[in-house]
Design an enzyme around this catalytic site. Structure first.
Site, PDB file in Angstrom:
ATOM      1  N   ASN A  23       0.731  -1.245  -0.046  1.00  0.00           N
ATOM      2  CA  ASN A  23       0.019  -0.100   0.121  1.00  0.00           C
ATOM      3  C   ASN A  23       0.859   1.262   0.149  1.00  0.00           C
ATOM      4  O   ASN A  23       1.988   1.167   0.028  1.00  0.00           O
ATOM      5  CB  ASN A  23      -1.010   0.026   1.271  1.00  0.00           C
ATOM      6  N   PRO A  49      -1.676 -11.986  10.473  1.00  0.00           N
ATOM      7  CA  PRO A  49      -1.824 -11.783  11.960  1.00  0.00           C
ATOM      8  C   PRO A  49      -1.926 -10.170  12.221  1.00  0.00           C
ATOM      9  O   PRO A  49      -1.487  -9.628  11.516  1.00  0.00           O
ATOM     10  CB  PRO A  49      -0.419 -12.155  12.798  1.00  0.00           C
ATOM     11  N   ASP A  50      -2.946  -9.957  13.170  1.00  0.00           N
ATOM     12  CA  ASP A  50      -3.004  -8.470  13.475  1.00  0.00           C
ATOM     13  C   ASP A  50      -2.143  -8.072  14.573  1.00  0.00           C
ATOM     14  O   ASP A  50      -2.316  -8.685  15.733  1.00  0.00           O
ATOM     15  CB  ASP A  50      -4.527  -8.222  13.778  1.00  0.00           C
ATOM     16  N   ILE A  51      -1.299  -7.391  14.507  1.00  0.00           N
ATOM     17  CA  ILE A  51      -0.107  -6.925  15.449  1.00  0.00           C
ATOM     18  C   ILE A  51      -0.835  -6.096  16.623  1.00  0.00           C
ATOM     19  O   ILE A  51      -0.545  -6.655  17.584  1.00  0.00           O
ATOM     20  CB  ILE A  51       0.912  -6.473  14.730  1.00  0.00           C
ATOM     21  N   LYS A 106     -12.772  -0.156  16.253  1.00  0.00           N
ATOM     22  CA  LYS A 106     -11.426  -0.948  16.022  1.00  0.00           C
ATOM     23  C   LYS A 106     -10.839  -0.825  17.506  1.00  0.00           C
ATOM     24  O   LYS A 106     -10.108  -1.731  17.969  1.00  0.00           O
ATOM     25  CB  LYS A 106     -10.586  -0.009  15.245  1.00  0.00           C
TER      26      LYS A 106
HETATM   27  N1  CTP Z   1      -3.032  -3.504  12.239  1.00  0.00           N
HETATM   28  C1  CTP Z   1      -2.232  -4.341  12.830  1.00  0.00           C
HETATM   29  N2  CTP Z   1      -2.029  -5.513  11.968  1.00  0.00           N
HETATM   30  C2  CTP Z   1      -2.803  -5.767  11.017  1.00  0.00           C
HETATM   31  C3  CTP Z   1      -3.876  -4.799  10.770  1.00  0.00           C
HETATM   32  C4  CTP Z   1      -3.825  -3.794  11.328  1.00  0.00           C
HETATM   33  O1  CTP Z   1      -1.248  -4.160  13.527  1.00  0.00           O
HETATM   34  N3  CTP Z   1      -2.590  -7.171  10.563  1.00  0.00           N
HETATM   35  C5  CTP Z   1      -3.191  -2.182  13.025  1.00  0.00           C
HETATM   36  C6  CTP Z   1      -2.615  -1.077  12.410  1.00  0.00           C
HETATM   37  O2  CTP Z   1      -1.253  -0.743  12.338  1.00  0.00           O
HETATM   38  C7  CTP Z   1      -3.284   0.232  12.901  1.00  0.00           C
HETATM   39  C8  CTP Z   1      -4.660  -0.637  13.631  1.00  0.00           C
HETATM   40  O3  CTP Z   1      -4.474  -2.002  13.373  1.00  0.00           O
HETATM   41  O4  CTP Z   1      -2.827   0.661  14.203  1.00  0.00           O
HETATM   42  C9  CTP Z   1      -5.864  -0.245  12.605  1.00  0.00           C
HETATM   43  O5  CTP Z   1      -5.668  -0.508  11.152  1.00  0.00           O
HETATM   44  P1  CTP Z   1      -6.677  -0.180  10.108  1.00  0.00           P
HETATM   45  O6  CTP Z   1      -5.832  -0.824   8.578  1.00  0.00           O
HETATM   46  O7  CTP Z   1      -7.061   1.032   9.897  1.00  0.00           O
HETATM   47  O8  CTP Z   1      -7.569  -1.339  10.059  1.00  0.00           O
HETATM   48  P2  CTP Z   1      -8.026  -2.852  10.001  1.00  0.00           P
HETATM   49  O9  CTP Z   1      -7.945  -3.358  11.294  1.00  0.00           O
HETATM   50  O10 CTP Z   1      -6.866  -3.376   9.151  1.00  0.00           O
HETATM   51  O11 CTP Z   1      -9.282  -2.922   9.528  1.00  0.00           O
HETATM   52  P3  CTP Z   1      -9.988  -2.569   8.089  1.00  0.00           P
HETATM   53  O12 CTP Z   1      -8.772  -2.752   7.117  1.00  0.00           O
HETATM   54  O13 CTP Z   1     -11.075  -3.117   7.947  1.00  0.00           O
HETATM   55  O14 CTP Z   1     -10.254  -0.928   8.160  1.00  0.00           O
END
Ligand code: CTP
Length: 409
Positions: free
Chosen positions: A212, A307-309, A341
């Site tokens: 991105n 994974p979501d960090i 979120k």
């Molecule tokens: N984040 C993360 N790991 C991921 C996705 C997101 O740590 N795999 C963290 C980002 O660094 C940010 C927060 O989650 O602090 C929100 O990220 P964002 O991209 O706005 O939202 P998402 O949770 O990915 O949801 P969506 O894309 O559906 O809006």
């Protein structure tokens, strides 16, 4: 005692309130602060070197070339000696000089060569303070990292009323006490922070990837701001073109999984800020060789969730950081989506930014954010440089951390 043995370099500028510097110096001396002073040419019109020297029991510096002190380069040694530099009063003209980086006398040269925090104490007529040129300088100087105390509202020496009056010696004294108190606590507690930033890259084959627009700038500025506060900070950064300062500890990563691995290695930390634009998905299969044009079924690239960090940090039972901060990039229903979120990922603060508009957010030097607190409070920050926003957010985070910390006196 918070102030004991601290070293403050005063730059006394040319304004009617210069005389108040003597009261402040006296107050600080009572609290065992060591003081050195530079008196500018116009400052000398309002206070004498003799009165300052008598109070500080130190010589007063005036000239850039000091014939009696050849071994020392004053403009470097003075700044290195100090824990903090205070410019009092800071006139509109002096702010202009600082904002364009002038080095025309000892005072401006010391400030340009300084590696210390600098506190400006403005004092001027209300019209001068509110003038667009001065307000522009305030923004520039804040962006450079200068701190400000005041000005206050009140009656001025010229008889007019409004914002521009210099803070009183008492007010400056309590600012300084608070400043050194925070510095001491941060140092003693040995606070640590990690910041994730930049995009991640999820490879399909050796040459193609999903990624991105993120530049990593906002997270980088945040890491610099935390470090400046004395917090040991590591920046975990995905592929980014930024030139990072060598003073900052950096871990470079590629994919979301790499980023999570590095983050795990850095735990425990007191503060975690997730500013990275982590790719939500990655290809299930990464081709060893370049995918050829004639490959079939390319419309069926299978993706799996990364994974979501932030979620991992917020819900971490063993090593949850004391403050977990998320960023929320949204194009619509910004506050509503960001709040959910924040709740889902157990964050203490959520920084919501609108990425729908050009000129802020992704790949820009500017940002416009809303800081959402756990108790529902929302602070809207107008469009400003990412460095400015970073300093503000870092200060809020440190305040929260200090408030959480029961051992604070
Ligand atoms: N984040 C993360 N790991 C991921 C996705 C997101 O740590 N795999 C963290 C980002 O660094 C940010 C927060 O989650 O602090 C929100 O990220 P964002 O991209 O706005 O939202 P998402 O949770 O990915 O949801 P969506 O894309 O559906 O809006």
């Amino acid at each position: 005692m918070t102030l004991k043995n601290k070293k403050i370099l005063f730059i006394v500028g040319g304004g009617i309130s210069a005389y108040k510097s003597l009261d402040l110096i006296r107050l600080l001396q009572k609290n065992s602060v060591s003081i050195k002073t530079i008196l500018t040419k116009s400052g000398k019109e309002f206070v004498t070197p003799l009165s300052i020297a008598a109070l500080t029991k130190n010589k007063v510096y005036e000239d850039i070339f000091n014939k009696n002190n050849e071994a020392e380069i004053d403009h470097i040694s003075l700044s290195r000696w100090a824990d903090l530099i205070v410019v009092l009063p800071t006139t509109a003209n002096f702010m202009t000089k600082l904002s364009i980086g002038k080095a025309e006398d000892l005072a401006t040269t010391v400030l340009l060569a300084s590696n210390k925090d600098i506190l400006l104490v403005p004092a001027m007529n209300v019209r001068m303070w509110l003038h667009k040129a001065t307000q522009k300088n305030v923004k520039i100087l804040q962006d450079y990292g200068y701190h400000f105390v005041g000005p206050q509202k009140g009656e001025m020496a010229c008889g007019e009323y409004g914002e521009g009056k210099m803070s009183s010696p008492r007010q400056i004294f309590s600012y300084l006490k608070n400043y050194f108190n925070r510095k001491n606590i941060v140092k003693n507690k040995n606070f640590k922070a990690l910041v994730t930033t930049g995009p991640t890259r999820e490879y399909l084959d050796p040459v193609r990837y999903i990624s991105n627009e993120s530049s990593g700038k906002q997270g980088y500025e945040l890491a610099l701001a935390l470090k400046k506060m004395g917090i040991k900070t590591t920046l975990v950064v995905g592929p980014s073109n930024l030139n990072f300062s060598k003073d900052l500890k950096i871990k470079k990563v590629i994919s979301a999984n790499n980023m999570l691995d590095e983050v795990k290695k850095l735990l425990p930390v007191d503060i975690a800020i997730c500013a990275a634009a982590v790719a939500d998905y990655s290809p299930v299969k990464k081709n060893k060789n370049k995918i050829k044009k004639d490959a079939t079924n390319l419309s069926l690239i299978k993706l799996e969730k990364n994974p979501d960090i932030l979620d991992f940090l917020g819900k971490n039972n063993k090593h949850r950081p004391k403050i977990v901060v998320g960023f929320s990039a949204e194009t619509e229903n910004i506050i509503f989506n960001s709040k959910s979120k924040m709740k889902n990922k157990y964050c203490d603060l959520m920084i919501a930014n609108d990425v729908s508009k050009k000129g802020t957010g992704f790949n820009s030097d500017y940002n416009k954010v809303a800081i959402i607190h756990k108790n529902g409070k929302i602070q809207n920050i107008k469009k400003n440089k990412k460095s400015y926003i970073a300093n503000m957010v870092a200060k809020i985070i440190l305040d929260k951390l200090l408030m959480n910390d029961k051992n604070i006196n």
